[in-house]
Structures are given as structure tokens and as C-alpha cells.
Design an enzyme around this catalytic site. Structure first.
Site, PDB file in Angstrom:
ATOM      1  N   SER A 210       0.853  -1.192   0.000  1.00  0.00           N
ATOM      2  CA  SER A 210       0.000   0.000   0.000  1.00  0.00           C
ATOM      3  C   SER A 210       0.885   1.237   0.000  1.00  0.00           C
ATOM      4  CB  SER A 210      -0.891   0.016   1.245  1.00  0.00           C
ATOM      5  OG  SER A 210      -0.136   0.362   2.400  1.00  0.00           O
ATOM      6  N   ASP A 211       0.326   2.362  -0.400  1.00  0.00           N
ATOM      7  CA  ASP A 211       1.030   3.615  -0.141  1.00  0.00           C
ATOM      8  C   ASP A 211       0.850   3.949   1.335  1.00  0.00           C
ATOM      9  OD1 ASP A 211       2.513   5.938  -0.506  1.00  0.00           O
ATOM     10  OD2 ASP A 211       1.456   6.503  -2.320  1.00  0.00           O
ATOM     11  N   TRP A 212       1.566   4.948   1.792  1.00  0.00           N
ATOM     12  CA  TRP A 212       1.584   5.299   3.215  1.00  0.00           C
ATOM     13  C   TRP A 212       0.150   5.554   3.708  1.00  0.00           C
ATOM     14  CZ3 TRP A 212       6.124   6.429   6.299  1.00  0.00           C
ATOM     15  CH2 TRP A 212       5.840   6.913   7.579  1.00  0.00           C
TER      16      TRP A 212
END
Length: 630
Positions: A278-280
Site C-alpha cells: 500500500s502507499d503510506w
């Protein structure tokens, strides 16, 4: 005899190729067998651990020791990396190594031009070599995974992250993304100086509504497949190790919970066998998106969609076991995510060589690295104007006025996403010019504006005085690095601060003027174009931007950069890009009448009925692919 020799050679080549295929197949089979054995031994907590990533080492040592953490990002002290890796390998129950991640976007310590500038080189081999250098420098610090290349198709210069992109064209972006992937990973990911690449942001993030970061995107499937997915597919075909899901909502479903894109397209159609991160916080951000009710629901939808690892947040750690017990996700789904992660770790050679041996790496920021950074910067710079052939300059020039906030800005010329830079490494245009001239000319330097955003004009008289006593004026303008990049979007993309006023006042002198513009995006510069004799657009050129610019100014090298993105005349033309589909009434030059030329009381039909703006027409300031040379 000659034919026989040629035939024999062909047979040998084929045998070697088949041997390599069988060797790779056999090696992959061994890896899968090892993965199966590990998964059989793992507890649910250890599996969830592999699916979890934390920011930094501090406070996470015990989780690593218990086998409850699979990855750490943003740790670049090699001693610390080796220490935490030793805990993972020698003190955890199963000895599974960590994968250490970092944003190595356009260089590690040696900084190359921003990706938009690299795209302006139109030279994939050069981009590949730059990524190779970045990988070597990053790996020497213990980093074995980068969150690059970013291959979002970007057609809106208001979007701050256009700086990290390869521009508006999916073919150019695909070529650059594959080149960067090969540079990071080489043809053998297990090499100590190879790092795993990550295709981001999957997908459509560059189409954020209004150029506002993190925003909604609406992309029909045809457009998605024909444009936005193309660089990702090319990278998967090139063997990219990992992929990152985006922040954005796509047609009502957040990218991080989008099973159609993450499973059907990525896994089923493209046969991707690396892992998805996932992105942050993009998993928990599906809650404010309105797609998930709470953290538990977010974990369920992300796992079900095919996100293997969670970056930074705790939705997986806190909820996967409960979801499994409730029968909402299956052990097979968990095992598949863990299998994908372990596969990349095996391919990186982390099980055999988990530690970083610093002496085997070359010195960072060495002359070879700097020379490649300079070459990249030279080829990234686009000459937009050169009236009267004012460029190249003669080295016989005796007085040079150097003006503007970007002439000696060692931090800002590096651009966005340069976490590991050291500004003392930077060679600025002012210093490079002084070194190049060697005292043969007087250089009259007036910074004029403290920053690109400054509006105080107290130093303008000094700048005008310097211009009046010089043979040439070099004005270094643009935008500071902080004005582009993530979350740094601009509604007004003209030169900020009092820079336009500065150009106007200097143009009143009789001295020929060259503008050198450093920026993270296309700027609307129409108001200053007629007031300068020549314009070089350098984007943010990196560590060696200064010497590169000087070499172009004096004709040591000829400008060769070409625009990877369309430059609008004014922000109201956005989106404007070269391969826009025709309308039923496409615009024609002979049919356009400027708003100021319309007679009073004109009948409606006399204005024409075609696709254009009354005040801006239908052409850009500079088209995609534009660039002059000597």
C-alpha cells in the site's frame, strides 16, 4: 565451412539460452519449495508480520525479534540496518530477513534531474545508468528496495507530483519506467548492489481531479487500458519486483481496495508474481474515502483486493487475525500474500546474504557518478528560445550579470524527493560559471530575490546596475523545490513572487538576456518570453546542474532536451496534451478569432463554432516534444 561454423554458433547460442531457462525454472522451483516449507512453519502472527511494514528501526526491535515484522522503511544508517537485520535473521524463530525500503526517486546521494527532467532526455539508456548509480549508492546503505519508478501519466501541471512523473505520453513513460527498473534491479536481483523497484502509483493517480493531490479520478476502462495502465504493464513485463497501490479513488473505488485492477488485471491478465504494498496509510485512508466503515473493514477490503503489505499503519496487525477467525478472509488469502513477499526476498538473495558489506561498494558521489549526473542534466535541459543566436556565448565575454534566486540555490536545484542528498555536493550555476571563466570575466552576481516566492524588490536597483554594466544577463528563475512534489500543487503556475517584475525591469536595459528556469513542472511563462532573448528550461537538474547549464550556455554541449509534457499558455487551458482525441469540430487557425478582435454587437454565428478558447486559442505555449538546439 563458413556456413557450418555459423550453424554451430547458432546451435550453441540456443543451447545456452535453453540452459538459462532451465536454470531459472529450476531455481524458481527451489524458491517455491522453500517458501512452502516456511509458510507451513509460520504462526498467524508471523504471517501478519510479513505483511506489515514500519517506519524506522526505533521501537520495532522486539517485533522483529518475535518475527512480527517483515519490512522497515526510511533507515539508511548501514550499521543500524545490519543490526536490525541480524536480529531478524539470528534471533527470530524462523530467521526471515527484513526488506529495507526507501524513496530513491532520482538518485540517492548523487542527485539526478527530477524524473520529468529525465524524461526530457528521451534517452532510456541514460536513465538506466542513472538508476544503476542510485541503486549502488542506496544498497551501500542497506537499502534493497526503492519506491520508484513513478509512472503515473501526468497531464495537469498544477499537480505537484508531475515532477516525479515521466510526463503525458504513455509510450515515453513506459520506456523510461522500464529503463529505470532495469537500472535498479539489473538482470540479477540477488546481486548485493541491486535493489527491488516498485511501480507506482497503481493506477491513475496522475489524473487527480483539478490537479489536487490525493484527489478523485474518473477514467473509463478504455482510457485506463490504452493509456494509464501501459507503463505498469510494461514494467511488469520487464520483471519489476513490487508494485504500490495509489491513494486515489478510481471511478468510486479506492485504488487500494480495487480488486478489478489488483487481481483481475495485475495477477490474472499480466501474471504478476511480485508483491503489492500500500502507499503510506492508503489502507486506513479508505475510511475517509467513504469506502470502508472502520479500520477492520479497511483491512478486509485491502486483503481481499490483493494488497500484500501494509505501509506504516496497523490495520493488518490489529485486524487480520480477527477477520480470519470470523471467516471473512481465508488462510489461503493470507498465505498467498506472504508467499508473494517471501518470493521477492528470496529473489533479492536476502536469505543467503542478508547483511551489507560496505567495503565491496564504491565510494558514493564519486567522479564517475558525478559525470553521469552531469551528462543526464545536460540532456534534460530544453532550449525554448534563442532569438538572434544569442547562445552559445563566447568565452571572450568580459562582464556577466548573474541574477535571480536560483543561481546559487544548492538545495532547491535538487528538486523534490531527495531525502539523502548533501547540499555541499551540489554544483550551482554561479559556482560553475566562476570555475569555467577562471577569472577571465567579471561576474556581477545579485541574488535579487531571497527566494523564488519573495516579493521584496529592494535589490532590483542593484540588479539593473549589474545588467547595465554587463555584456550578457543570465537570470536564474523558477520555483523552489518545496513548491512541487507530493501535496505541493499550485492553482497559479506562473513564476511565483516578483520574478516577472524582475524580468520586466531587466528587459528595459539594452543588455541581451538569457532566462534559465528551474522548476518541478511546466510553468506559464508567456508573459516573460518576449522580454528575453533566450530561454533554457532545466527543470530541477540535480547535483551537477550548474556545470551542465554552463556547458550548454557556452556551447561545450548543444541543447538536446525535448519536452515530455505540453506547456500551456495559461492555466485555463489545462488539461492540454498532444494526443487529445479530435472532436467533431476540431479547431483550425483560420477559424479562430481572438476575444479582443470580435466587433461589438457581432452575431453569435460569426464567432465560429469550433473547439477553442476565445482568449487562448487552441495551441499550447510549447508542444510536447519541442526543443531547440544549436
Amino acid at each position: 565451412m563458413k556456413k557450418f561454423t555459423t550453424f554451430t554458433t547458432m546451435i550453441l547460442v540456443l543451447l545456452i539460452a535453453f540452459a538459462n531457462v532451465f536454470s531459472q525454472t529450476g531455481n524458481q522451483k527451489q524458491i517455491e519449495e522453500k517458501i512452502d516449507l516456511l509458510i507451513e512453519k509460520m504462526t498467524i502472527e508471523e504471517k501478519i508480520g510479513q505483511m506489515s511494514q514500519r517506519n524506522g528501526v526505533r521501537g520495532n526491535e522486539e517485533a522483529v525479534r518475535r518475527g512480527h515484522l517483515g519490512s522497515i522503511l526510511n533507515e539508511v544508517d548501514v550499521e543500524t540496518v545490519n543490526k536490525i537485520q541480524r536480529i531478524a535473521v539470528e534471533e527470530s524463530r524462523l530467521g526471515i530477513p527484513l526488506i529495507i525500503g526507501r524513496d530513491v526517486i532520482h538518485g540517492f546521494r548523487t542527485i539526478f534531474p527530477i524524473p520529468l527532467g529525465l524524461a526530457a532526455t528521451w534517452n532510456p539508456e541514460l536513465v538506466k545508468q542513472g538508476a544503476r548509480i542510485a541503486a549502488v549508492e542506496a544498497a551501500s546503505s542497506g537499502v534493497r528496495w526503492t519506491f520508484a519508478p513513478m509512472m503515473d501519466i501526468s497531464r495537469d501541471p498544477r499537480w505537484g507530483r508531475i515532477a516525479e512523473s515521466f510526463g503525458e505520453d504513455h509510450y515515453l513513460a513506459s520506456k523510461m519506467a522500464v529503463a529505470m527498473t532495469h537500472g535498479f534491479q539489473t538482470d540479477d536481483l540477488s546481486r548485493p548492489d541491486a535493489i527491488a523497484a516498485c511501480a507506482k502509483h497503481y493506477v491513475g493517480y496522475g489524473a487527480a481531479e483539478g490537479g489536487r493531490d490525493y484527489n478523485t479520478t474518473y477514467i473509463p476502462e478504455g482510457l485506463m487500458r490504452n493509456v494509464y495502465l501501459k507503463p505498469f504493464q510494461a514494467s511488469v513485463n520487464a520483471g519489476i519486483a513490487t508494485l504500490m497501490s495509489g491513494f486515489n479513488d478510481i471511478n468510486g473505488i479506492p485504488a487500494t481496495g480495487n480488486a478489478f485492477l489488483l487481481k483481475k488485471v495485475l495477477r490474472d491478465e499480466w501474471n504478476f508474481d511480485g508483491f503489492v504494498v500500500s502507499d503510506w496509510a492508503s489502507i486506513t485512508e479508505m475510511i475517509p474515502h467513504g469506502f470502508c466503515a472502520d479500520e477492520k473493514d479497511a483491512a478486509l477490503k485491502a486483503v481481499s483486493a490483493g494488497v500484500d503489505m501494509e505501509m506504516a499503519t496497523y490495520a493488518y496487525q490489529n485486524n487480520i487475525k480477527k477477520l480470519l477467525e470470523e471467516g471473512k478472509i481465508t488462510m489461503e488469502e493470507i498465505d498467498e500474500a506472504v508467499r508473494n513477499i517471501l518470493r521477492v526476498k528470496f529473489r533479492l538473495g536476502l536469505f543467503d546474504n542478508p547483511y551489507t558489506d560496505v567495503p565491496q561498494f564504491p565510494e558514493i558521489v564519486n567522479p564517475d557518478h558525478l559525470e553521469m549526473a552531469k551528462k543526464s542534466a545536460e540532456q534534460s535541459i530544453v532550449m525554448l528560445k534563442n532569438d538572434g543566436k544569442v547562445l552559445p556565448l563566447s568565452k571572450e565575454v568580459k562582464n556577466i550579470a548573474v541574477l535571480g534566486p536560483m543561481a546559487d540555490a544548492p538545495y532547491d536545484q535538487l528538486g523534490t524527493w531527495t531525502f539523502d542528498k548533501v547540499t555541499d555536493d551540489t554544483k550551482t550555476p554561479l559556482n560553475a560559471l566562476r570555475e569555467f571563466m577562471g577569472g577571465s570575466a567579471k561576474i556581477h552576481y545579485v541574488k535579487t530575490l531571497e527566494t523564488s516566492r519573495a516579493i521584496n524588490q529592494d535589490r532590483f536597483p542593484s540588479a539593473i546596475e549589474a545588467a547595465n554594466k554587463s555584456d550578457i544577463v543570465l537570470m536564474f528563475l523558477g520555483e523552489e523545490s518545496i513548491l512541487s512534489g507530493e501535496a505541493h500543487c499550485r492553482a497559479d503556475i506562473s513564476l511565483p513572487g516578483a520574478q516577472e517584475q524582475l524580468v520586466s525591469e531587466i528587459s528595459e536595459t539594452s543588455t541581451p538576456t538569457v532566462l534559465i528556469i528551474m522548476a518541478g513542472r511546466p510553468l506559464t511563462i508567456g508573459s516573460v518570453l518576449d522580454k528575453a532573448d533566450a530561454v533554457l528550461y532545466s527543470f530541477h537538474p540535480g547535483t551537477m546542474g550548474g556545470p551542465a547549464i554552463v556547458d550548454l550556455l557556452f556551447g561545450i554541449e548543444s541543447p538536446s532536451g525535448k519536452l515530455p509534457v505540453t506547456f500551456p499558455k495559461m492555466v485555463g487551458q489545462v488539461p492540454i496534451y498532444y494526443n487529445h482525441k479530435n472532436t467533431g469540430r476540431p479547431p483550425r487557425a483560420e477559424a479562430w478569432t481572438h476575444i479582443n478582435d470580435i466587433p461589438a454587437g457581432a452575431e453569435q454565428f460569426s464567432l465560429g463554432n469550433e473547439s477553442h478558447y476565445l482568449d487562448a486559442g487552441f495551441t499550447p505555449q510549447f508542444p510536447f516534444g519541442f526543443g531547440l538546439s544549436y
